[in-house]
Design a protein around this motif. Sequence first.
Motif, mmCIF file in Angstrom:
data_model
loop_
_atom_site.group_PDB
_atom_site.id
_atom_site.type_symbol
_atom_site.label_atom_id
_atom_site.label_comp_id
_atom_site.label_asym_id
_atom_site.label_seq_id
_atom_site.Cartn_x
_atom_site.Cartn_y
_atom_site.Cartn_z
ATOM 1 N N PHE A 218 0.807 -1.495 -0.362
ATOM 2 C CA PHE A 218 -0.274 -0.440 0.286
ATOM 3 C C PHE A 218 0.516 1.301 0.383
ATOM 4 N N GLY A 219 0.845 2.208 -1.298
ATOM 5 C CA GLY A 219 1.413 3.461 -1.016
ATOM 6 C C GLY A 219 -0.379 4.070 -1.328
ATOM 7 N N PRO A 220 -0.502 5.359 -1.184
ATOM 8 C CA PRO A 220 -1.454 6.666 -0.576
ATOM 9 C C PRO A 220 -2.995 6.420 -1.795
ATOM 10 N N ALA A 221 -2.013 5.714 -2.663
ATOM 11 C CA ALA A 221 -2.830 5.748 -4.157
ATOM 12 C C ALA A 221 -3.932 4.251 -3.523
ATOM 13 N N GLU A 222 -2.919 3.849 -3.167
ATOM 14 C CA GLU A 222 -3.661 2.477 -2.662
ATOM 15 C C GLU A 222 -4.533 2.340 -2.035
ATOM 16 N N VAL A 223 -4.393 2.792 -0.422
ATOM 17 C CA VAL A 223 -5.316 3.068 0.469
ATOM 18 C C VAL A 223 -6.310 4.340 -0.017
ATOM 19 N N ALA A 224 -6.064 5.019 -0.852
ATOM 20 C CA ALA A 224 -7.277 6.068 -0.971
ATOM 21 C C ALA A 224 -8.437 5.259 -2.302
ATOM 22 N N ALA A 225 -8.296 3.974 -2.604
ATOM 23 C CA ALA A 225 -8.605 3.003 -3.541
ATOM 24 C C ALA A 225 -9.485 2.381 -2.886
ATOM 25 N N LYS A 226 -8.935 1.683 -1.936
ATOM 26 C CA LYS A 226 -9.818 0.700 -1.089
ATOM 27 C C LYS A 226 -10.404 1.245 0.261
ATOM 28 N N TYR A 227 -9.732 2.422 0.141
ATOM 29 C CA TYR A 227 -11.251 2.725 1.441
ATOM 30 C C TYR A 227 -11.526 3.582 1.258
ATOM 31 N N GLY A 228 -11.500 4.684 0.505
ATOM 32 C CA GLY A 228 -12.746 5.751 -0.198
ATOM 33 C C GLY A 228 -11.977 6.780 0.988
ATOM 34 N N VAL A 229 -10.819 6.866 1.320
ATOM 35 C CA VAL A 229 -10.058 8.053 2.042
ATOM 36 C C VAL A 229 -9.379 9.284 0.576
ATOM 37 N N PRO A 230 -9.320 10.721 1.314
ATOM 38 C CA PRO A 230 -8.938 11.048 0.058
ATOM 39 C C PRO A 230 -7.564 10.771 -0.498
ATOM 40 N N VAL A 231 -6.736 10.480 -1.476
ATOM 41 C CA VAL A 231 -5.528 10.163 -1.492
ATOM 42 C C VAL A 231 -4.056 11.364 -1.419
ATOM 43 N N ALA A 232 -4.864 12.732 -0.784
ATOM 44 C CA ALA A 232 -3.959 13.546 -0.839
ATOM 45 C C ALA A 232 -3.060 13.535 0.702
ATOM 46 N N ASN A 233 -4.290 13.335 1.470
ATOM 47 C CA ASN A 233 -3.483 12.324 2.880
ATOM 48 C C ASN A 233 -3.696 11.204 3.768
ATOM 49 N N ALA A 234 -3.481 10.310 2.524
ATOM 50 C CA ALA A 234 -4.743 8.942 2.627
ATOM 51 C C ALA A 234 -3.811 8.022 4.284
ATOM 52 N N GLY A 235 -2.528 8.284 4.322
ATOM 53 C CA GLY A 235 -2.921 8.216 5.756
ATOM 54 C C GLY A 235 -3.350 8.914 6.942
ATOM 55 N N PRO A 236 -2.824 10.051 6.933
ATOM 56 C CA PRO A 236 -3.708 10.549 8.082
ATOM 57 C C PRO A 236 -5.305 10.262 8.033
ATOM 58 N N ALA A 237 -5.514 10.441 6.771
ATOM 59 C CA ALA A 237 -6.711 10.632 6.664
ATOM 60 C C ALA A 237 -7.435 9.038 7.001
ATOM 61 N N TYR A 238 -6.660 7.662 6.872
ATOM 62 C CA TYR A 238 -7.051 6.340 7.428
ATOM 63 C C TYR A 238 -6.928 6.317 9.017
ATOM 64 N N ALA A 239 -6.048 6.923 9.207
ATOM 65 C CA ALA A 239 -5.983 7.195 11.200
ATOM 66 C C ALA A 239 -7.083 7.856 11.487
ATOM 67 N N ASP A 240 -8.069 9.017 10.951
ATOM 68 C CA ASP A 240 -9.023 9.147 11.499
ATOM 69 C C ASP A 240 -10.549 8.810 10.585
ATOM 70 N N MET A 241 -10.772 8.136 9.861
ATOM 71 C CA MET A 241 -11.326 6.954 9.243
ATOM 72 C C MET A 241 -11.344 5.905 10.410
ATOM 73 N N ALA A 242 -9.637 5.515 10.419
ATOM 74 C CA ALA A 242 -10.359 4.279 11.832
ATOM 75 C C ALA A 242 -10.680 4.645 13.628
ATOM 76 N N THR A 243 -10.782 6.039 13.332
ATOM 77 C CA THR A 243 -10.917 6.478 14.337
ATOM 78 C C THR A 243 -12.022 6.417 14.975
ATOM 79 N N LEU A 244 -13.243 7.016 13.255
ATOM 80 C CA LEU A 244 -14.470 7.147 13.221
ATOM 81 C C LEU A 244 -15.479 5.575 13.537
ATOM 82 N N ARG A 245 -14.838 4.429 12.792
ATOM 83 C CA ARG A 245 -15.184 3.298 12.966
ATOM 84 C C ARG A 245 -15.126 2.441 13.858
ATOM 85 N N GLY A 246 -14.572 2.738 14.656
ATOM 86 C CA GLY A 246 -13.759 1.742 15.597
ATOM 87 C C GLY A 246 -12.508 0.515 15.328
ATOM 88 N N ASP A 247 -12.740 -0.105 15.920
ATOM 89 C CA ASP A 247 -11.725 -1.346 15.846
ATOM 90 C C ASP A 247 -11.486 -2.728 17.142
#
Length: 324
Positions: free
Chosen positions: A180-209
């Motif tokens: 995974f790079g930013p493009a792959e994270v954005a494509a798989k999880y639907g977060v913005p590619v421009a800040n895919a890494g931090p956006a993934y953490a934000d998404m994970a915070t919302l949805r829980g684990d």
Amino acid sequence: MTVDENARGPLLLLDGASLWFRAYYAIPDKLKAADGRSVNALRGFTDMVAALVTKHRPGRLVVALDLNWRPQFRVDLVPSYKAHRLDTAADAPPGAEEVPDTLTPQVPMILEVLEAAGIATGGADGLEADDVLGTLATREDRDPVIVVSGDRDLLQLVRDTAPPVRVDYVGRGLAKAELFGPAEVAAKYGVPVANAGPAYADMATLRGDASDGLPGVTGIGDKSAAQLISRFGSLDALTAAVDDPGSDLAKGVRAKLAAAQPYLKAAAPVVRVVRDADVVLSGADRLPASPADPDRLLALAGAYNAESPVTRLIKALAVARENR
């Protein structure tokens, strides 16, 4: 003299416990060491390291360790954090993780093999391997970085800015690993590619684990969390929209997020890895072309009934150096 960056190879960062837990459950507990101890995790982990070195041809390598698998600052913020994984046995030390009895003795054996091979380990007092990986990836300013883990939370580290950071996600095993790079994270999880890494953490915070004991926001799942972060760009911006009566948020979503504000404020630093930890390495992170202590490594291989995986590791070290 000009240095050839490509010839030097990437910095390979391995999530130690994530990999040896997977090795333990993937390899049948049939072979034993000379003293009767189980060696399935040791053998499987050694083979994993050999395979990853062959695959990525790193110039440097660090195996990250959990010096505290459940850091106090995270527990203070979200008491349910990993609480379901506590060892509840009457004789268990306070705060101990529930680990299979035949895995625990193999960890020092693995560390012995890594030391004899000349492969560095790294830890940070009071913190998890995730924080070690986050710190080493963030502060690297020379070589491309590849983080290997079965923990999706590490996807928050991906970046394209030099040097780039990629995550080799092995949650389904090495054979089905996904890079995974930013493009792959954005494509798989639907977060913005421009800040895919931090956006993934934000998404994970919302949805829980659930695997980490993080409940997330009630009524917000993977899809809606990704849509909200994609729309607003970050958790901070989304929180500002919740507080703004004029923002374009559906009434039901606003109510859910407003009710969850105390949780979100606490959970955000729990989900985000530490990026400025005081990481201590066991030695130089340069990957050797041959074992640091070949006699000891071969002796350990014999004692631990691990001749075949150790031989493959030795070969991988040599091949990696030759092919860079």
